[in-house]
Design a protein around this motif. Structure first.
Motif, PDB file in Angstrom:
ATOM      1  N   HIS A   1       0.834  -1.200   0.000  1.00 33.62           N
ATOM      2  CA  HIS A   1       0.000   0.000   0.000  1.00 33.62           C
ATOM      3  C   HIS A   1       0.867   1.248   0.000  1.00 33.62           C
ATOM      4  CE1 HIS A   1      -3.445   2.527   0.709  1.00 33.62           C
ATOM      5  NE2 HIS A   1      -2.946   2.992   1.859  1.00 33.62           N
ATOM      6  N   ALA A   2       0.474   2.263  -0.779  1.00 32.84           N
ATOM      7  CA  ALA A   2       1.209   3.519  -0.873  1.00 32.84           C
ATOM      8  C   ALA A   2       0.304   4.682  -0.508  1.00 32.84           C
ATOM      9  CB  ALA A   2       1.773   3.718  -2.275  1.00 32.84           C
ATOM     10  N   LEU A   3       0.821   5.602   0.296  1.00 31.69           N
ATOM     11  CA  LEU A   3       0.129   6.842   0.622  1.00 31.69           C
ATOM     12  C   LEU A   3       0.820   7.986  -0.102  1.00 31.69           C
ATOM     13  CD1 LEU A   3      -1.858   8.622   2.196  1.00 31.69           C
ATOM     14  CD2 LEU A   3      -0.224   8.607   4.114  1.00 31.69           C
ATOM     15  N   ILE A   4       0.059   8.727  -0.904  1.00 31.75           N
ATOM     16  CA  ILE A   4       0.600   9.844  -1.686  1.00 31.75           C
ATOM     17  C   ILE A   4       0.133  11.132  -1.028  1.00 31.75           C
ATOM     18  CG2 ILE A   4       0.636  10.974  -3.931  1.00 31.75           C
ATOM     19  CD1 ILE A   4      -0.084   8.145  -5.100  1.00 31.75           C
ATOM     20  N   VAL A   5       1.058  11.903  -0.500  1.00 28.29           N
ATOM     21  CA  VAL A   5       0.753  13.165   0.165  1.00 28.29           C
ATOM     22  C   VAL A   5       1.180  14.291  -0.773  1.00 28.29           C
ATOM     23  CG1 VAL A   5       1.022  14.519   2.270  1.00 28.29           C
ATOM     24  CG2 VAL A   5       1.203  12.025   2.370  1.00 28.29           C
TER      25      VAL A   5
ATOM     26  N   ASP B   1       3.078   0.866   3.100  1.00 30.11           N
ATOM     27  CA  ASP B   1       4.442   0.361   2.928  1.00 30.11           C
ATOM     28  C   ASP B   1       5.379   1.477   2.494  1.00 30.11           C
ATOM     29  OD1 ASP B   1       4.251  -2.762   3.109  1.00 30.11           O
ATOM     30  OD2 ASP B   1       2.516  -2.133   1.932  1.00 30.11           O
ATOM     31  N   ILE B   2       4.824   2.471   1.800  1.00 29.06           N
ATOM     32  CA  ILE B   2       5.624   3.599   1.329  1.00 29.06           C
ATOM     33  C   ILE B   2       4.777   4.860   1.360  1.00 29.06           C
ATOM     34  CG2 ILE B   2       5.049   3.148  -1.108  1.00 29.06           C
ATOM     35  CD1 ILE B   2       7.887   4.187  -1.794  1.00 29.06           C
ATOM     36  N   VAL B   3       5.398   5.973   1.758  1.00 25.59           N
ATOM     37  CA  VAL B   3       4.753   7.281   1.759  1.00 25.59           C
ATOM     38  C   VAL B   3       5.515   8.169   0.793  1.00 25.59           C
ATOM     39  CG1 VAL B   3       4.088   9.290   3.127  1.00 25.59           C
ATOM     40  CG2 VAL B   3       4.064   7.013   4.172  1.00 25.59           C
ATOM     41  N   LEU B   4       4.842   8.626  -0.261  1.00 22.67           N
ATOM     42  CA  LEU B   4       5.413   9.588  -1.196  1.00 22.67           C
ATOM     43  C   LEU B   4       4.991  10.967  -0.706  1.00 22.67           C
ATOM     44  CD1 LEU B   4       4.653   7.726  -4.551  1.00 22.67           C
ATOM     45  CD2 LEU B   4       6.820   7.829  -3.319  1.00 22.67           C
ATOM     46  N   LEU B   5       5.921  11.711  -0.155  1.00 27.02           N
ATOM     47  CA  LEU B   5       5.608  12.901   0.638  1.00 27.02           C
ATOM     48  C   LEU B   5       6.119  14.169  -0.031  1.00 27.02           C
ATOM     49  CD1 LEU B   5       4.619  14.166   3.303  1.00 27.02           C
ATOM     50  CD2 LEU B   5       6.865  13.606   4.277  1.00 27.02           C
ATOM     51  N   ASP B   6       5.168  15.045  -0.401  1.00 25.92           N
ATOM     52  CA  ASP B   6       5.537  16.352  -0.947  1.00 25.92           C
ATOM     53  C   ASP B   6       6.050  17.234   0.188  1.00 25.92           C
ATOM     54  OD1 ASP B   6       5.928  18.440  -2.629  1.00 25.92           O
ATOM     55  OD2 ASP B   6       3.820  18.997  -2.802  1.00 25.92           O
ATOM     56  N   LEU B   7       7.003  18.069  -0.121  1.00 24.98           N
ATOM     57  CA  LEU B   7       7.612  18.898   0.907  1.00 24.98           C
ATOM     58  C   LEU B   7       6.734  20.097   1.269  1.00 24.98           C
ATOM     59  CD1 LEU B   7      10.218  19.235   2.588  1.00 24.98           C
ATOM     60  CD2 LEU B   7      11.104  20.662   0.749  1.00 24.98           C
ATOM     61  N   THR B   8       6.082  20.694   0.273  1.00 18.43           N
ATOM     62  CA  THR B   8       5.295  21.909   0.489  1.00 18.43           C
ATOM     63  C   THR B   8       3.816  21.568   0.518  1.00 18.43           C
ATOM     64  OG1 THR B   8       6.982  23.177  -0.712  1.00 18.43           O
ATOM     65  CG2 THR B   8       4.860  24.248  -0.339  1.00 18.43           C
ATOM     66  N   LEU B   9       3.194  21.745   1.675  1.00 15.58           N
ATOM     67  CA  LEU B   9       1.781  21.429   1.856  1.00 15.58           C
ATOM     68  C   LEU B   9       1.064  22.648   2.435  1.00 15.58           C
ATOM     69  CD1 LEU B   9       2.259  17.868   3.380  1.00 15.58           C
ATOM     70  CD2 LEU B   9       1.397  18.390   1.086  1.00 15.58           C
ATOM     71  N   PRO B  10      -0.242  22.751   2.233  1.00 16.68           N
ATOM     72  CA  PRO B  10      -0.952  23.965   2.648  1.00 16.68           C
ATOM     73  C   PRO B  10      -0.938  24.221   4.152  1.00 16.68           C
ATOM     74  CG  PRO B  10      -2.490  22.267   1.900  1.00 16.68           C
ATOM     75  CD  PRO B  10      -1.128  21.817   1.516  1.00 16.68           C
ATOM     76  N   ASP B  11      -0.820  23.183   4.963  1.00 15.40           N
ATOM     77  CA  ASP B  11      -0.853  23.382   6.415  1.00 15.40           C
ATOM     78  C   ASP B  11       0.495  23.104   7.081  1.00 15.40           C
ATOM     79  OD1 ASP B  11      -1.043  20.731   5.754  1.00 15.40           O
ATOM     80  OD2 ASP B  11      -2.475  20.212   7.312  1.00 15.40           O
TER      81      ASP B  11
END
Length: 507
Positions: free
Chosen positions: A3-7, A47-57
Protein backbone atom coordinates in the motif's frame (compact mmCIF):
# COMPACT_ATOMS: atom_id res chain seq x y z
CA UNK A 1 -0.75 -6.10 -2.01
CA UNK A 2 1.62 -3.33 -0.82
CA UNK A 3 0.00 0.00 0.00
CA UNK A 4 1.21 3.52 -0.87
CA UNK A 5 0.13 6.84 0.62
CA UNK A 6 0.60 9.84 -1.69
CA UNK A 7 0.75 13.17 0.17
CA UNK A 8 0.46 15.87 -2.52
CA UNK A 9 -1.66 19.03 -2.48
CA UNK A 10 -1.80 19.34 -6.28
CA UNK A 11 -4.75 17.22 -7.38
CA UNK A 12 -3.46 16.55 -10.90
CA UNK A 13 -0.01 15.56 -9.68
CA UNK A 14 -1.53 13.29 -7.01
CA UNK A 15 -3.72 11.60 -9.63
CA UNK A 16 -0.80 11.02 -11.98
CA UNK A 17 1.30 9.58 -9.15
CA UNK A 18 -1.55 7.29 -8.10
CA UNK A 19 -1.82 5.86 -11.63
CA UNK A 20 1.92 5.13 -11.84
CA UNK A 21 2.02 3.61 -8.36
CA UNK A 22 -1.07 1.48 -9.01
CA UNK A 23 0.48 0.18 -12.24
CA UNK A 24 3.40 -1.11 -10.15
CA UNK A 25 1.09 -3.31 -8.07
CA UNK A 26 0.29 -1.01 -5.12
CA UNK A 27 -3.01 -0.01 -3.64
CA UNK A 28 -3.07 3.77 -3.21
CA UNK A 29 -4.50 6.50 -1.04
CA UNK A 30 -4.00 10.26 -1.44
CA UNK A 31 -3.89 13.15 1.00
CA UNK A 32 -3.74 16.85 0.20
CA UNK A 33 -2.55 18.10 3.59
CA UNK A 34 -0.76 17.06 6.75
CA UNK A 35 -4.09 16.65 8.50
CA UNK A 36 -5.44 14.33 5.77
CA UNK A 37 -2.18 12.38 5.80
CA UNK A 38 -2.38 11.76 9.56
CA UNK A 39 -5.92 10.48 9.13
CA UNK A 40 -4.83 8.09 6.38
CA UNK A 41 -1.92 6.83 8.50
CA UNK A 42 -4.30 6.10 11.36
CA UNK A 43 -6.61 4.23 9.02
CA UNK A 44 -3.99 2.01 7.33
CA UNK A 45 -0.24 1.64 7.65
CA UNK A 46 1.37 2.13 4.22
CA UNK A 47 4.44 0.36 2.93
CA UNK A 48 5.62 3.60 1.33
CA UNK A 49 4.75 7.28 1.76
CA UNK A 50 5.41 9.59 -1.20
CA UNK A 51 5.61 12.90 0.64
CA UNK A 52 5.54 16.35 -0.95
CA UNK A 53 7.61 18.90 0.91
CA UNK A 54 5.29 21.91 0.49
CA UNK A 55 1.78 21.43 1.86
CA UNK A 56 -0.95 23.96 2.65
CA UNK A 57 -0.85 23.38 6.41
CA UNK A 58 2.90 23.00 6.91
CA UNK A 59 6.15 21.37 5.82
CA UNK A 60 6.03 17.71 4.80
CA UNK A 61 8.94 16.97 7.13
CA UNK A 62 6.52 17.50 10.04
CA UNK A 63 4.87 14.19 9.10
CA UNK A 64 7.96 12.13 9.85
CA UNK A 65 7.06 11.73 13.52
CA UNK A 66 3.69 10.22 12.56
CA UNK A 67 5.18 7.51 10.34
CA UNK A 68 6.33 4.26 11.92
CA UNK A 69 9.44 3.67 9.83
CA UNK A 70 9.76 0.10 11.09
CA UNK A 71 6.85 -0.71 8.76
CA UNK A 72 6.84 2.21 6.32
CA UNK A 73 9.44 4.06 4.36
CA UNK A 74 9.22 7.71 3.37
CA UNK A 75 10.25 9.05 -0.03
CA UNK A 76 10.46 12.83 -0.13
CA UNK A 77 9.23 14.69 -3.22
CA UNK A 78 10.59 18.20 -3.65
CA UNK A 79 10.54 20.84 -6.36
CA UNK A 80 13.90 22.25 -5.25
CA UNK A 81 17.21 20.40 -5.35
CA UNK A 82 18.25 21.78 -1.95
CA UNK A 83 21.17 20.08 -0.26
CA UNK A 84 19.99 21.28 3.17
CA UNK A 85 16.45 19.96 2.71
CA UNK A 86 17.45 16.58 1.31
CA UNK A 87 20.10 16.07 3.99
CA UNK A 88 17.62 16.99 6.73
CA UNK A 89 15.03 14.55 5.35
CA UNK A 90 17.51 11.72 4.97
CA UNK A 91 18.80 12.21 8.49
CA UNK A 92 15.24 12.10 9.78
CA UNK A 93 14.85 8.71 8.17
CA UNK A 94 13.69 9.24 4.57
CA UNK A 95 14.59 6.27 2.40
CA UNK A 96 15.03 8.39 -0.72
CA UNK A 97 14.00 11.64 -2.33
CA UNK A 98 12.74 12.57 -5.81
CA UNK A 99 13.03 15.89 -7.64
CA UNK A 100 10.12 17.46 -9.57
CA UNK A 101 9.43 17.03 -12.43
CA UNK A 102 9.55 13.36 -11.51
CA UNK A 103 11.68 10.91 -13.40
CA UNK A 104 9.21 8.05 -13.91
CA UNK A 105 11.89 5.39 -14.31
CA UNK A 106 13.49 6.39 -11.03
CA UNK A 107 10.10 6.42 -9.31
CA UNK A 108 9.46 2.88 -10.54
CA UNK A 109 12.85 1.79 -9.23
CA UNK A 110 12.04 3.27 -5.81
CA UNK A 111 8.67 1.48 -5.77
CA UNK A 112 10.28 -1.82 -6.77
CA UNK A 113 12.67 -1.59 -3.83
CA UNK A 114 9.90 -0.60 -1.42
CA UNK A 115 8.12 -3.91 -2.00
CA UNK A 116 11.08 -5.77 -0.53
CA UNK A 117 10.97 -4.04 2.89
CA UNK A 118 9.83 -7.14 4.81
CA UNK A 119 12.49 -9.30 3.17
CA UNK A 120 15.17 -6.77 4.11
CA UNK A 121 14.13 -6.74 7.76
CA UNK A 122 14.42 -10.54 7.81
CA UNK A 123 17.92 -10.42 6.33
CA UNK A 124 19.08 -7.88 8.90
CA UNK A 125 17.74 -10.05 11.71
CA UNK A 126 19.59 -13.06 10.31
CA UNK A 127 22.83 -11.07 10.20
CA UNK A 128 22.48 -10.17 13.87
CA UNK A 129 22.15 -13.88 14.67
CA UNK A 130 25.33 -14.63 12.69
CA UNK A 131 27.27 -12.19 14.86
CA UNK A 132 26.50 -14.32 17.90
CA UNK A 133 27.03 -17.74 16.30
CA UNK A 134 29.92 -17.10 13.89
CA UNK A 135 31.19 -13.61 14.69
CA UNK A 136 30.28 -12.38 11.21
CA UNK A 137 28.04 -9.53 10.03
CA UNK A 138 27.78 -9.45 6.26
CA UNK A 139 31.38 -9.43 5.01
CA UNK A 140 32.76 -8.13 8.31
CA UNK A 141 34.27 -10.28 11.07
CA UNK A 142 34.26 -9.30 14.72
CA UNK A 143 31.96 -9.10 17.69
CA UNK A 144 33.80 -6.54 19.84
CA UNK A 145 31.92 -3.49 21.12
CA UNK A 146 33.36 -1.12 18.47
CA UNK A 147 32.36 -3.52 15.68
CA UNK A 148 28.88 -4.03 17.10
CA UNK A 149 28.41 -0.27 16.80
CA UNK A 150 29.51 -0.49 13.15
CA UNK A 151 27.01 -3.34 12.61
CA UNK A 152 24.27 -1.23 14.18
CA UNK A 153 24.97 1.70 11.90
CA UNK A 154 25.08 -0.52 8.81
CA UNK A 155 21.71 -2.01 9.78
CA UNK A 156 20.28 1.50 10.07
CA UNK A 157 21.55 2.80 6.75
CA UNK A 158 21.39 -0.29 4.50
CA UNK A 159 17.60 -0.32 3.87
CA UNK A 160 17.62 3.35 2.83
CA UNK A 161 19.03 5.19 -0.18
CA UNK A 162 21.03 7.53 2.05
CA UNK A 163 24.58 8.40 1.02
CA UNK A 164 27.12 7.20 3.55
CA UNK A 165 30.66 8.37 4.24
CA UNK A 166 32.98 5.70 5.65
CA UNK A 167 36.13 6.89 7.40
CA UNK A 168 39.00 4.95 8.91
CA UNK A 169 42.68 4.18 8.59
CA UNK A 170 44.01 2.32 5.57
CA UNK A 171 43.38 -1.40 5.84
CA UNK A 172 40.38 -1.22 8.20
CA UNK A 173 37.95 -2.61 5.61
CA UNK A 174 36.06 0.40 4.23
CA UNK A 175 35.21 -1.35 0.96
CA UNK A 176 33.92 -4.38 2.87
CA UNK A 177 31.57 -2.08 4.78
CA UNK A 178 30.34 -0.60 1.50
CA UNK A 179 29.85 -4.12 0.10
CA UNK A 180 27.90 -5.14 3.19
CA UNK A 181 25.63 -2.09 2.94
CA UNK A 182 24.95 -2.99 -0.68
CA UNK A 183 24.33 -6.68 0.08
CA UNK A 184 21.80 -5.78 2.79
CA UNK A 185 20.03 -3.11 0.74
CA UNK A 186 17.18 -3.26 -1.72
CA UNK A 187 19.80 -2.81 -4.44
CA UNK A 188 21.51 -6.12 -3.65
CA UNK A 189 20.52 -7.58 -7.03
CA UNK A 190 21.99 -4.58 -8.83
CA UNK A 191 25.67 -3.95 -9.59
CA UNK A 192 28.26 -2.90 -7.03
CA UNK A 193 31.07 -0.90 -8.61
CA UNK A 194 34.10 0.49 -6.79
CA UNK A 195 36.39 3.23 -8.06
CA UNK A 196 39.49 4.61 -6.35
CA UNK A 197 39.41 8.34 -7.00
CA UNK A 198 43.11 8.66 -6.20
CA UNK A 199 44.20 5.95 -8.64
CA UNK A 200 42.77 7.53 -11.81
CA UNK A 201 44.51 10.31 -13.71
CA UNK A 202 42.80 13.71 -13.19
CA UNK A 203 42.56 13.96 -16.99
CA UNK A 204 40.58 10.71 -17.20
CA UNK A 205 38.49 10.60 -14.04
CA UNK A 206 35.57 12.61 -15.48
CA UNK A 207 35.35 10.24 -18.43
CA UNK A 208 35.63 7.21 -16.14
CA UNK A 209 32.86 8.44 -13.86
CA UNK A 210 30.42 9.96 -16.35
CA UNK A 211 31.44 8.37 -19.66
CA UNK A 212 32.17 10.03 -22.99
CA UNK A 213 30.92 10.15 -26.56
CA UNK A 214 32.91 8.88 -29.53
CA UNK A 215 35.27 11.59 -30.80
CA UNK A 216 34.80 13.81 -27.75
CA UNK A 217 38.59 14.00 -27.27
CA UNK A 218 41.76 12.56 -28.77
CA UNK A 219 41.70 8.81 -28.30
CA UNK A 220 37.94 8.54 -27.78
CA UNK A 221 37.47 6.01 -30.58
CA UNK A 222 34.18 4.70 -29.21
CA UNK A 223 31.41 5.61 -26.83
CA UNK A 224 32.21 4.79 -23.20
CA UNK A 225 29.70 4.23 -20.39
CA UNK A 226 31.00 5.62 -17.12
CA UNK A 227 30.75 4.18 -13.62
CA UNK A 228 27.57 6.11 -12.81
CA UNK A 229 25.69 4.75 -15.80
CA UNK A 230 26.96 1.19 -15.27
CA UNK A 231 25.97 1.33 -11.59
CA UNK A 232 22.34 2.17 -12.45
CA UNK A 233 20.06 0.33 -10.02
CA UNK A 234 22.98 -0.55 -7.77
CA UNK A 235 25.70 1.04 -5.66
CA UNK A 236 28.75 3.10 -6.63
CA UNK A 237 31.57 3.13 -4.09
CA UNK A 238 33.87 6.16 -4.35
CA UNK A 239 37.02 5.30 -2.42
CA UNK A 240 39.45 8.07 -1.41
CA UNK A 241 36.90 10.68 -2.44
CA UNK A 242 39.06 13.51 -1.03
CA UNK A 243 41.50 12.86 -3.90
CA UNK A 244 38.86 13.82 -6.50
CA UNK A 245 39.68 17.08 -8.35
CA UNK A 246 37.67 20.04 -7.04
CA UNK A 247 36.13 20.84 -10.42
CA UNK A 248 34.77 17.31 -10.59
CA UNK A 249 33.39 17.54 -7.06
CA UNK A 250 30.98 20.21 -8.32
CA UNK A 251 29.62 17.77 -10.92
CA UNK A 252 29.39 14.98 -8.36
CA UNK A 253 27.32 17.25 -6.10
CA UNK A 254 24.97 17.93 -9.02
CA UNK A 255 24.54 14.21 -9.68
CA UNK A 256 23.73 13.58 -6.03
CA UNK A 257 21.07 16.29 -6.12
CA UNK A 258 19.40 15.51 -9.45
CA UNK A 259 20.34 11.94 -10.34
CA UNK A 260 21.49 13.04 -13.80
CA UNK A 261 24.80 13.90 -15.48
CA UNK A 262 26.17 14.75 -18.90
CA UNK A 263 28.86 12.50 -20.43
CA UNK A 264 31.93 14.19 -21.88
CA UNK A 265 31.09 15.42 -25.38
CA UNK A 266 27.33 14.80 -25.01
CA UNK A 267 24.56 17.37 -25.39
CA UNK A 268 21.82 15.69 -23.36
CA UNK A 269 21.94 14.63 -19.72
CA UNK A 270 21.68 10.97 -18.74
CA UNK A 271 19.76 9.72 -15.69
CA UNK A 272 21.14 7.01 -13.42
CA UNK A 273 19.74 5.63 -10.18
CA UNK A 274 22.96 4.76 -8.36
CA UNK A 275 23.40 4.91 -4.62
CA UNK A 276 26.64 6.61 -3.58
CA UNK A 277 28.86 5.40 -0.76
CA UNK A 278 32.11 7.29 -0.27
CA UNK A 279 35.19 6.60 1.83
CA UNK A 280 38.42 8.28 2.86
CA UNK A 281 41.36 7.51 5.13
CA UNK A 282 41.80 11.23 5.78
CA UNK A 283 39.88 13.31 8.27
CA UNK A 284 37.16 14.76 6.00
CA UNK A 285 36.90 17.95 8.06
CA UNK A 286 40.66 18.45 7.74
CA UNK A 287 40.31 17.89 3.98
CA UNK A 288 37.63 20.59 3.92
CA UNK A 289 39.87 22.96 5.90
CA UNK A 290 42.78 22.26 3.52
CA UNK A 291 40.61 22.95 0.48
CA UNK A 292 40.80 19.35 -0.79
CA UNK A 293 37.08 18.63 -0.29
CA UNK A 294 34.19 21.00 -0.95
CA UNK A 295 32.23 21.72 2.20
CA UNK A 296 28.84 21.36 0.49
CA UNK A 297 29.87 18.00 -0.97
CA UNK A 298 31.09 16.83 2.45
CA UNK A 299 27.72 17.52 4.06
CA UNK A 300 25.95 15.82 1.15
CA UNK A 301 28.14 12.70 1.41
CA UNK A 302 28.22 12.56 5.20
CA UNK A 303 24.47 12.26 5.66
CA UNK A 304 25.23 9.04 7.52
CA UNK A 305 28.87 8.78 8.67
CA UNK A 306 30.41 5.45 9.66
CA UNK A 307 33.82 5.43 11.36
CA UNK A 308 35.76 2.16 11.38
CA UNK A 309 37.94 1.42 14.42
CA UNK A 310 41.60 0.49 13.89
CA UNK A 311 42.49 -3.11 14.63
CA UNK A 312 44.49 -2.12 17.71
CA UNK A 313 41.24 -0.85 19.28
CA UNK A 314 39.49 -4.22 18.90
CA UNK A 315 42.17 -6.75 19.73
CA UNK A 316 39.64 -9.29 20.96
CA UNK A 317 38.56 -9.73 17.31
CA UNK A 318 42.08 -10.64 16.10
CA UNK A 319 41.90 -14.43 16.76
CA UNK A 320 38.51 -14.60 15.03
CA UNK A 321 39.73 -12.69 11.96
CA UNK A 322 43.02 -14.61 11.79
CA UNK A 323 41.21 -17.96 11.91
CA UNK A 324 38.87 -16.77 9.16
CA UNK A 325 41.85 -15.92 6.90
CA UNK A 326 43.52 -19.25 7.77
CA UNK A 327 40.33 -21.20 7.04
CA UNK A 328 40.14 -19.60 3.59
CA UNK A 329 43.79 -20.54 2.92
CA UNK A 330 43.22 -24.11 4.10
CA UNK A 331 40.22 -24.46 1.79
CA UNK A 332 42.14 -23.06 -1.17
CA UNK A 333 45.31 -25.09 -0.62
CA UNK A 334 43.72 -28.29 0.66
CA UNK A 335 45.50 -27.95 4.00
CA UNK A 336 44.45 -28.23 7.64
CA UNK A 337 46.79 -25.85 9.46
CA UNK A 338 45.92 -24.20 12.74
CA UNK A 339 47.37 -21.58 15.08
CA UNK A 340 49.02 -22.40 18.38
CA UNK A 341 47.99 -20.41 21.43
CA UNK A 342 51.35 -18.60 21.41
CA UNK A 343 50.83 -17.59 17.78
CA UNK A 344 47.41 -16.11 18.53
CA UNK A 345 48.84 -14.34 21.55
CA UNK A 346 51.57 -12.81 19.43
CA UNK A 347 49.03 -11.69 16.85
CA UNK A 348 47.00 -9.99 19.54
CA UNK A 349 50.04 -8.14 20.88
CA UNK A 350 51.17 -6.69 17.55
CA UNK A 351 50.40 -2.97 16.92
CA UNK A 352 49.02 -3.50 13.36
CA UNK A 353 49.60 -0.09 11.78
CA UNK A 354 48.32 -1.67 8.54
CA UNK A 355 45.18 -2.95 10.30
CA UNK A 356 43.23 -5.94 8.94
CA UNK A 357 45.05 -5.84 5.61
CA UNK A 358 48.39 -6.25 7.40
CA UNK A 359 46.95 -9.04 9.56
CA UNK A 360 45.82 -10.91 6.47
CA UNK A 361 49.29 -10.64 4.93
CA UNK A 362 50.89 -11.88 8.17
CA UNK A 363 48.58 -14.92 8.22
CA UNK A 364 49.46 -15.68 4.58
CA UNK A 365 53.19 -15.51 5.33
CA UNK A 366 52.80 -17.63 8.46
CA UNK A 367 50.89 -20.22 6.43
CA UNK A 368 53.78 -20.45 3.98
CA UNK A 369 56.55 -20.50 6.60
CA UNK A 370 54.95 -23.14 8.83
CA UNK A 371 56.39 -26.51 7.85
CA UNK A 372 53.96 -28.69 9.78
CA UNK A 373 50.26 -28.52 10.51
CA UNK A 374 50.60 -25.82 13.16
CA UNK A 375 51.55 -22.16 12.84
CA UNK A 376 53.61 -21.10 15.85
CA UNK A 377 54.70 -17.66 16.98
CA UNK A 378 58.12 -18.21 15.35
CA UNK A 379 56.39 -18.66 11.98
CA UNK A 380 54.85 -15.18 12.12
CA UNK A 381 57.19 -12.57 10.61
CA UNK A 382 56.21 -9.78 12.98
CA UNK A 383 58.46 -7.09 14.35
CA UNK A 384 58.75 -7.15 18.16
CA UNK A 385 56.65 -4.59 20.03
CA UNK A 386 58.38 -1.24 20.49
CA UNK A 387 59.13 -0.10 24.07
CA UNK A 388 56.97 2.57 25.60
CA UNK A 389 58.33 6.15 25.24
CA UNK A 390 59.38 6.32 28.91
CA UNK A 391 61.48 3.18 28.49
CA UNK A 392 63.68 4.59 25.74
CA UNK A 393 67.36 5.11 26.25
CA UNK A 394 68.34 8.73 27.00
CA UNK A 395 69.12 10.61 23.82
CA UNK A 396 67.31 8.18 21.50
CA UNK A 397 65.76 9.96 18.53
CA UNK A 398 62.10 10.66 19.13
CA UNK A 399 59.49 13.33 18.60
CA UNK A 400 56.78 14.57 20.94
CA UNK A 401 53.54 12.69 20.59
CA UNK A 402 54.88 10.05 18.19
CA UNK A 403 53.34 6.65 18.89
CA UNK A 404 55.77 3.78 18.68
CA UNK A 405 54.99 1.27 15.96
CA UNK A 406 57.02 -1.24 14.00
CA UNK A 407 57.62 -0.76 10.32
CA UNK A 408 55.48 -2.39 7.67
CA UNK A 409 57.91 -1.43 4.94
CA UNK A 410 61.51 -0.34 5.13
CA UNK A 411 62.56 3.10 3.94
CA UNK A 412 65.56 3.31 1.60
CA UNK A 413 68.78 2.53 3.43
CA UNK A 414 70.16 5.99 2.76
CA UNK A 415 67.08 7.64 4.26
CA UNK A 416 67.26 5.47 7.34
CA UNK A 417 70.97 6.15 7.68
CA UNK A 418 70.28 9.88 7.51
CA UNK A 419 67.74 9.54 10.29
CA UNK A 420 70.13 7.51 12.44
CA UNK A 421 72.87 10.20 12.22
CA UNK A 422 70.61 12.83 13.76
CA UNK A 423 71.03 13.53 17.47
CA UNK A 424 67.91 15.01 19.04
CA UNK A 425 69.81 16.16 22.13
CA UNK A 426 71.50 19.04 20.26
CA UNK A 427 73.41 21.99 21.66
CA UNK A 428 71.23 24.95 22.47
CA UNK A 429 72.03 28.63 22.38
CA UNK A 430 71.59 31.35 24.92
CA UNK A 431 69.45 34.37 24.32
CA UNK A 432 72.56 36.18 22.96
CA UNK A 433 73.30 33.39 20.50
CA UNK A 434 76.16 31.86 22.48
CA UNK A 435 76.17 28.08 22.42
CA UNK A 436 75.20 26.26 25.57
CA UNK A 437 75.92 22.74 26.68
CA UNK A 438 73.90 20.00 25.07
CA UNK A 439 71.01 18.93 27.27
CA UNK A 440 69.57 15.45 26.76
CA UNK A 441 65.99 15.67 25.47
CA UNK A 442 63.34 13.97 27.60
CA UNK A 443 61.81 10.89 26.05
CA UNK A 444 59.23 11.84 23.44
CA UNK A 445 60.77 15.22 22.62
CA UNK A 446 63.17 16.76 20.11
CA UNK A 447 65.15 19.78 21.33
CA UNK A 448 66.38 22.39 18.87
CA UNK A 449 68.81 25.29 19.41
CA UNK A 450 67.46 28.84 19.38
CA UNK A 451 68.31 30.59 16.13
CA UNK A 452 68.09 27.52 13.93
CA UNK A 453 66.42 28.11 10.56
CA UNK A 454 62.93 26.80 9.91
CA UNK A 455 64.27 24.61 7.09
CA UNK A 456 66.85 22.96 9.35
CA UNK A 457 64.29 22.51 12.14
CA UNK A 458 61.97 20.85 9.64
CA UNK A 459 64.79 18.57 8.48
CA UNK A 460 65.64 17.42 12.00
CA UNK A 461 61.99 16.89 12.91
CA UNK A 462 61.34 14.82 9.78
CA UNK A 463 64.43 12.66 10.28
CA UNK A 464 63.73 12.11 13.98
CA UNK A 465 60.13 11.17 13.25
CA UNK A 466 61.24 8.77 10.52
CA UNK A 467 63.70 7.16 12.92
CA UNK A 468 61.00 6.88 15.55
CA UNK A 469 58.80 5.09 12.99
CA UNK A 470 61.69 2.75 12.13
CA UNK A 471 61.86 4.02 8.56
CA UNK A 472 58.13 3.61 7.83
CA UNK A 473 57.52 6.61 5.57
CA UNK A 474 53.73 6.44 5.38
CA UNK A 475 53.46 6.28 9.16
CA UNK A 476 55.90 9.17 9.56
CA UNK A 477 54.05 11.26 6.96
CA UNK A 478 50.76 10.66 8.76
CA UNK A 479 52.24 11.78 12.09
CA UNK A 480 53.85 14.86 10.51
CA UNK A 481 50.62 15.79 8.74
CA UNK A 482 52.13 15.75 5.24
CA UNK A 483 51.65 13.48 2.26
CA UNK A 484 53.92 10.51 1.61
CA UNK A 485 54.98 12.19 -1.63
CA UNK A 486 56.06 15.34 0.21
CA UNK A 487 58.07 13.26 2.67
CA UNK A 488 59.70 11.35 -0.21
CA UNK A 489 60.70 14.63 -1.91
CA UNK A 490 62.14 15.97 1.34
CA UNK A 491 64.22 12.81 1.81
CA UNK A 492 65.59 13.03 -1.73
CA UNK A 493 66.59 16.62 -1.03
CA UNK A 494 68.30 15.73 2.27
CA UNK A 495 70.22 12.84 0.67
CA UNK A 496 71.58 15.05 -2.12
CA UNK A 497 72.43 18.03 0.13
CA UNK A 498 75.55 18.28 2.33
CA UNK A 499 75.20 18.29 6.15
CA UNK A 500 73.14 21.34 7.08
CA UNK A 501 72.34 21.90 3.42
CA UNK A 502 68.68 22.38 4.22
CA UNK A 503 69.56 25.87 5.40
CA UNK A 504 70.94 27.00 2.09
CA UNK A 505 68.82 29.39 0.10
CA UNK A 506 66.40 29.98 3.02
CA UNK A 507 66.01 33.14 5.03
Amino acid sequence: MPHALIVEDDTDSAGMLAEIVAAEGFSTATAGSLLDARRQLAFRTPDIVLLDLTLPDGNGIELFDAVDRRDSEVVLITGQASVETSVQALRLGAADYLIKPLNVDRLRAVLARAGAAGEMRGQLGAQQDLVETEGRFGRLWGRSAPMREVHRRIARVAPTAVTALITGESGTGKELVANTIHDLSRRAKGPFLAVNCGAISPQLIESELFGHEKGSFTGAVRQHRGFFERADGGTLFLDEVTEMPLELQVKLLRVLETGSFTPVGADEPVSADARIIAATNRSPLEAVAEGRLREDLYYRLAVFPIELPPLRDRREDIPLIARHFLQALNAREGAAKRFTDSALQRLQQAPWPGNVRELRNAVHRGFILAEGSTIDAADLPLDPPQPAPDARAPGEATTAGVASAPAMTEAPATAKALAMTETPAVAGTSGLGAPTAAVPAPAGELRLPVGISIAEAERRLILATLAQCDGHRERAAEILGISAKTLYNRMKKYQSAPEGGADQGRG
